[in-house]
Design an enzyme around this catalytic site. Structure first.
Site, short mmCIF file in Angstrom:
data_model
loop_
_atom_site.label_atom_id
_atom_site.label_comp_id
_atom_site.label_asym_id
_atom_site.label_seq_id
_atom_site.Cartn_x
_atom_site.Cartn_y
_atom_site.Cartn_z
N ASP A 1 -41.29 21.88 -33.55
CA ASP A 1 -41.39 23.22 -34.13
C ASP A 1 -40.64 23.35 -35.45
OD1 ASP A 1 -38.93 22.97 -32.82
OD2 ASP A 1 -39.48 24.33 -31.21
N ASP B 1 -34.09 31.22 -22.13
CA ASP B 1 -35.18 32.01 -21.54
C ASP B 1 -36.25 31.09 -20.91
OD1 ASP B 1 -36.53 30.95 -23.73
OD2 ASP B 1 -37.11 32.88 -24.59
N HIS C 1 -37.78 28.51 -22.31
CA HIS C 1 -38.84 27.97 -23.17
C HIS C 1 -38.70 26.47 -23.42
CE1 HIS C 1 -36.36 29.05 -27.06
NE2 HIS C 1 -36.11 27.81 -26.70
N GLU D 1 -42.40 30.82 -25.81
CA GLU D 1 -41.62 31.88 -25.19
C GLU D 1 -42.32 32.38 -23.93
OE1 GLU D 1 -38.83 31.82 -26.27
OE2 GLU D 1 -38.48 32.66 -28.26
C1 F6R Z 1 -36.15 23.06 -30.67
C2 F6R Z 1 -36.80 23.47 -29.44
C3 F6R Z 1 -36.16 24.47 -28.52
C4 F6R Z 1 -34.77 24.03 -28.07
C5 F6R Z 1 -34.17 25.07 -27.15
C6 F6R Z 1 -32.74 24.72 -26.76
O1 F6R Z 1 -36.95 22.12 -31.34
O2 F6R Z 1 -37.85 23.03 -29.19
O3 F6R Z 1 -36.97 24.62 -27.38
O4 F6R Z 1 -34.86 22.79 -27.41
O5 F6R Z 1 -34.18 26.32 -27.77
O6 F6R Z 1 -31.93 24.77 -27.89
P1 F6R Z 1 -30.44 24.21 -27.83
O7 F6R Z 1 -30.54 22.77 -27.57
O8 F6R Z 1 -29.88 24.51 -29.20
O9 F6R Z 1 -29.76 24.96 -26.75
#
Ligand code: F6R
Length: 258
Positions: free
Chosen positions: A67, A136, A138, A143
């Site tokens: 992403d 959450d 994801h 989301e």
């Molecule tokens: C980022 C992504 C997100 C993160 C998730 C956890 O490329 O795909 O799904 O893996 O938001 O983020 P952290 O590791 O910062 O807690």
């Protein structure tokens, strides 16, 4: 799904990096899917070490990231392209042209997203996709409510994700509200999934994802549909797993060669 509980973030990162390294060793032209955020930082550090000290060769590898924030140019300090360069690509011998991070500034996001899907297909599909989980639930920026069949597209971030990611920006209002994200359907097509989860703030989302029902409200629960998914978890993130003893028992048997 394999659930591997590790004593520390360092142990988790090394174990996860070993999976990536084994693949690259056996398939030098592997197609790797990468995530950004805090969770895989240790994994990337270990891959950089394996390259530097043990000669792990990334020269034929192709990569696709999950992403990117809409509106951030590649050289923005908080762009995911910049994150990947700083945490991994600058420290290994991957060919820059073979690294793909969605563009947050495409004039036609729809055409860009279709093109990204085509690039993944043309590369032969993703062999191993690295994932983190949001608080959450994801994966990538899928989301709650994202279709489990979704493809790469422009998405709107939840308030919770804006709060979680505000720590990387000067203030919350600087966090872009939209992103380009691979879809859950895109992710499920990777031949192997590897999720890294650490910290107590992830414990509820992780338990819901791997032990709760499969639901678009926790898109990480889609991992339950994948035939080859492994999740590396530290002690804190494992706190709410009901089947924890069982996962540890399986790992113990695997180590003993059972
Ligand atoms: C980022 C992504 C997100 C993160 C998730 C956890 O490329 O795909 O799904 O893996 O938001 O983020 P952290 O590791 O910062 O807690």
């Amino acid at each position: 799904m394999d659930v591997v509980i590790c004593r520390s973030y360092e142990e988790l990162s090394k174990a996860a990096a070993r999976v990536v390294a084994d693949l690259v060793t056996h398939k030098p032209n592997a197609v790797l899917g990468f995530a950004t955020g805090s969770s895989p930082v240790g994994l990337y550090k270990e891959l950089a070490r394996l390259h530097r000290e043990e000669g792990l060769d990334f020269s034929k590898v192709t990569t696709f990231n999950l992403d990117e924030y809409v509106g951030l140019p590649a050289d923005h300090p908080q762009s995911y392209r910049r994150f990947m360069n700083e945490h991994l690509f600058n420290h290994i011998n991957v060919t820059v042209q073979n690294t793909h991070v969605p563009s947050g500034t495409a004039t036609s996001p729809k055409a860009f997203c279709e093109g990204y899907e085509k690039q993944i297909r043309d590369a032969g599909g993703i062999d191993l996709q690295v994932l983190g989980i949001g608080s959450d639930g994801h994966i990538a920026f899928n989301e709650p409510g994202s279709s489990l069949g979704s493809r790469t597209r422009r998405v709107t971030l939840t308030e919770q994700t804006l709060d979680d990611n505000a720590r990387f920006f000067k203030k919350k209002s600087d966090v872009p509200r939209h992103a380009i994200s691979m879809g859950v359907g895109t992710i499920l097509e990777a031949r192997r999934l590897l999720m890294v989860v650490n910290g107590e703030s992830k414990a509820p989302a992780l338990a819901a994802a791997i032990e709760g029902p499969i639901t678009s409200m926790i898109t990480a629960s889609a991992l339950q549909l994948h035939p080859d998914a492994v999740v590396f978890v530290d002690d804190d993130a494992a706190a709410q797993l009901k089947m924890r003893d069982y996962y540890e028992w399986i790992q113990k048997q695997a180590k003993a060669g059972d």
